[in-house]
Write an enzyme that holds these catalytic residues in place. Structure first.
Site, PDB file in Angstrom:
ATOM      1  N   PHE A   1       0.800  -1.131  -0.063  1.00  0.00           N
ATOM      2  CA  PHE A   1      -0.136   0.034  -0.241  1.00  0.00           C
ATOM      3  C   PHE A   1       0.968   1.219  -0.095  1.00  0.00           C
ATOM      4  O   PHE A   1       1.818   1.503   0.770  1.00  0.00           O
ATOM      5  CB  PHE A   1      -0.801  -0.011   1.311  1.00  0.00           C
ATOM      6  CG  PHE A   1      -1.609  -0.903   1.486  1.00  0.00           C
ATOM      7  CD1 PHE A   1      -3.160  -1.168   1.067  1.00  0.00           C
ATOM      8  CD2 PHE A   1      -1.246  -2.306   2.247  1.00  0.00           C
ATOM      9  CE1 PHE A   1      -3.779  -2.289   1.430  1.00  0.00           C
ATOM     10  CE2 PHE A   1      -1.962  -3.206   2.360  1.00  0.00           C
ATOM     11  CZ  PHE A   1      -3.303  -3.436   2.168  1.00  0.00           C
ATOM     12  N   ASP A   2       0.517   2.327  -0.756  1.00  0.00           N
ATOM     13  CA  ASP A   2       0.882   3.628  -0.433  1.00  0.00           C
ATOM     14  C   ASP A   2       0.144   3.992   0.568  1.00  0.00           C
ATOM     15  O   ASP A   2      -1.140   3.372   1.258  1.00  0.00           O
ATOM     16  CB  ASP A   2       0.531   4.545  -1.548  1.00  0.00           C
ATOM     17  CG  ASP A   2       0.640   6.075  -1.278  1.00  0.00           C
ATOM     18  OD1 ASP A   2       1.526   6.198  -0.729  1.00  0.00           O
ATOM     19  OD2 ASP A   2      -0.289   6.763  -1.531  1.00  0.00           O
ATOM     20  N   ASN A   3       0.449   4.690   1.714  1.00  0.00           N
ATOM     21  CA  ASN A   3       0.070   5.181   2.853  1.00  0.00           C
ATOM     22  C   ASN A   3      -1.047   6.414   2.553  1.00  0.00           C
ATOM     23  O   ASN A   3      -2.230   6.522   2.726  1.00  0.00           O
ATOM     24  CB  ASN A   3       0.837   5.356   3.950  1.00  0.00           C
ATOM     25  CG  ASN A   3       0.056   5.686   5.272  1.00  0.00           C
ATOM     26  OD1 ASN A   3      -1.152   5.341   5.589  1.00  0.00           O
ATOM     27  ND2 ASN A   3       0.616   6.845   5.933  1.00  0.00           N
ATOM     28  N   PHE A   4      -0.263   7.546   2.531  1.00  0.00           N
ATOM     29  CA  PHE A   4      -1.032   8.758   2.508  1.00  0.00           C
ATOM     30  C   PHE A   4      -1.706   8.951   1.101  1.00  0.00           C
ATOM     31  O   PHE A   4      -1.229   8.967   0.051  1.00  0.00           O
ATOM     32  CB  PHE A   4      -0.017   9.952   2.312  1.00  0.00           C
ATOM     33  CG  PHE A   4       0.912   9.775   3.853  1.00  0.00           C
ATOM     34  CD1 PHE A   4       0.077  10.340   4.933  1.00  0.00           C
ATOM     35  CD2 PHE A   4       1.890   9.595   3.903  1.00  0.00           C
ATOM     36  CE1 PHE A   4       0.789  10.514   6.353  1.00  0.00           C
ATOM     37  CE2 PHE A   4       2.766   9.483   5.132  1.00  0.00           C
ATOM     38  CZ  PHE A   4       2.114   9.877   6.256  1.00  0.00           C
TER      39      PHE A   4
ATOM     40  N   THR B   1      -4.231   6.690   0.507  1.00  0.00           N
ATOM     41  CA  THR B   1      -4.608   5.482   0.254  1.00  0.00           C
ATOM     42  C   THR B   1      -5.341   4.908   1.642  1.00  0.00           C
ATOM     43  O   THR B   1      -6.323   4.447   1.693  1.00  0.00           O
ATOM     44  CB  THR B   1      -3.840   4.440  -0.439  1.00  0.00           C
ATOM     45  OG1 THR B   1      -3.102   4.858  -1.393  1.00  0.00           O
ATOM     46  CG2 THR B   1      -4.275   2.999  -0.458  1.00  0.00           C
TER      47      THR B   1
END
Length: 249
Positions: A27-30, A32
């Site tokens: 995952f991308d965090n920021f 997503t």
């Protein structure tokens, strides 16, 4: 985080039913998992108010200005993400006629530590993890920033790989190359879940990963670059796929 039990997707002892079509979800965090758009927009609009800006524009427009500046900076020689934040904020302030100093740049970085997950993030990731899927974050940030995001996310991750670890930012291919080496799994056994095409979906696809676009705003797909394998409005599509069920429309 790193070093957590390495489950096999679909292992009944992990709580899953049918085997998921992948073993790891990255995952991308920021943007997503964590709501960066509102975080940036609120900070910048608040800054406009503090400076008595005579031409107030919506926070989303300020965020879009900042994002254009940030993307350009990330493509240059590596520097810490806090330095990227400081330089991009100075660019916004210069364009809007606001003062900017080191204290304000530090305040911007500090604000990231408080940004909250989307409402679907925790329950959908928990369901995915219970299906036996390993969870890994690939984030364009520093360790001391992402650690706060992990507290808010609450779901254990099997690994967290940052730009600080790699010495390079997405979409640079070297970030994905290092991440895949660290995960140690064939790309076709990984689904990469992200909201952004230019940072995540296009390079992940080129490396042979399955890609899932989290299109929370029902936006049209960008005309350039490869199409994602999946498009979902939120993370419940991932949970359904991990459970071996059809993803919600």
């Amino acid at each position: 985080h790193a070093g957590a039990r390495r489950w096999r997707a679909g292992d009944p002892s992990a709580g899953g039913g049918m085997a998921a079509p992948f073993e790891v979800a990255t995952f991308d965090n920021f943007g997503t998992l964590t709501d960066w758009e509102n975080g940036v927009a609120q900070f910048l609009y608040g800054l406009a108010l503090r400076n008595g800006d005579d031409e107030l524009v919506p926070g989303i427009e300020l965020r879009e200005l900042w994002e254009r500046l940030q993307f350009d900076i990330l493509g240059r020689a590596y520097r810490s993400y806090k330095q990227v934040l400081a330089e991009s904020l100075r660019g916004v302030c210069a364009e809007r006629g606001w003062p900017c100093d080191d204290a304000l740049a530090a305040e911007f970085a500090d604000s990231m530590r408080s940004w909250q997950p989307f409402p679907d993030t925790y329950p959908a990731l928990l369901r995915t993890r219970q299906a036996g899927v390993r969870l890994v974050i690939l984030s364009n940030t520093d360790r001391d920033i992402i650690e706060h995001s992990l507290r808010h996310l609450r779901v254990p991750f099997d690994d967290v790989i940052t730009a600080e670890d790699c010495g390079v930012y997405k979409p640079d291919p070297d970030f994905f190359r290092q991440a895949l080496d660290r995960i140690g799994l064939a790309p076709d056994r990984i689904v990469h879940v992200a909201f952004g095409f230019k940072y995540d979906n296009a390079p992940a696809k080129r490396f042979g990963m399955t890609t899932a676009w989290i299109n929370r705003h029902a936006e049209p797909q960008p005309p350039d670059g490869p199409s994602p394998d999946h498009t979902w409005r939120d993370l419940w599509g991932l949970a359904a796929l991990a459970d071996g069920r059809p993803a919600p429309a």
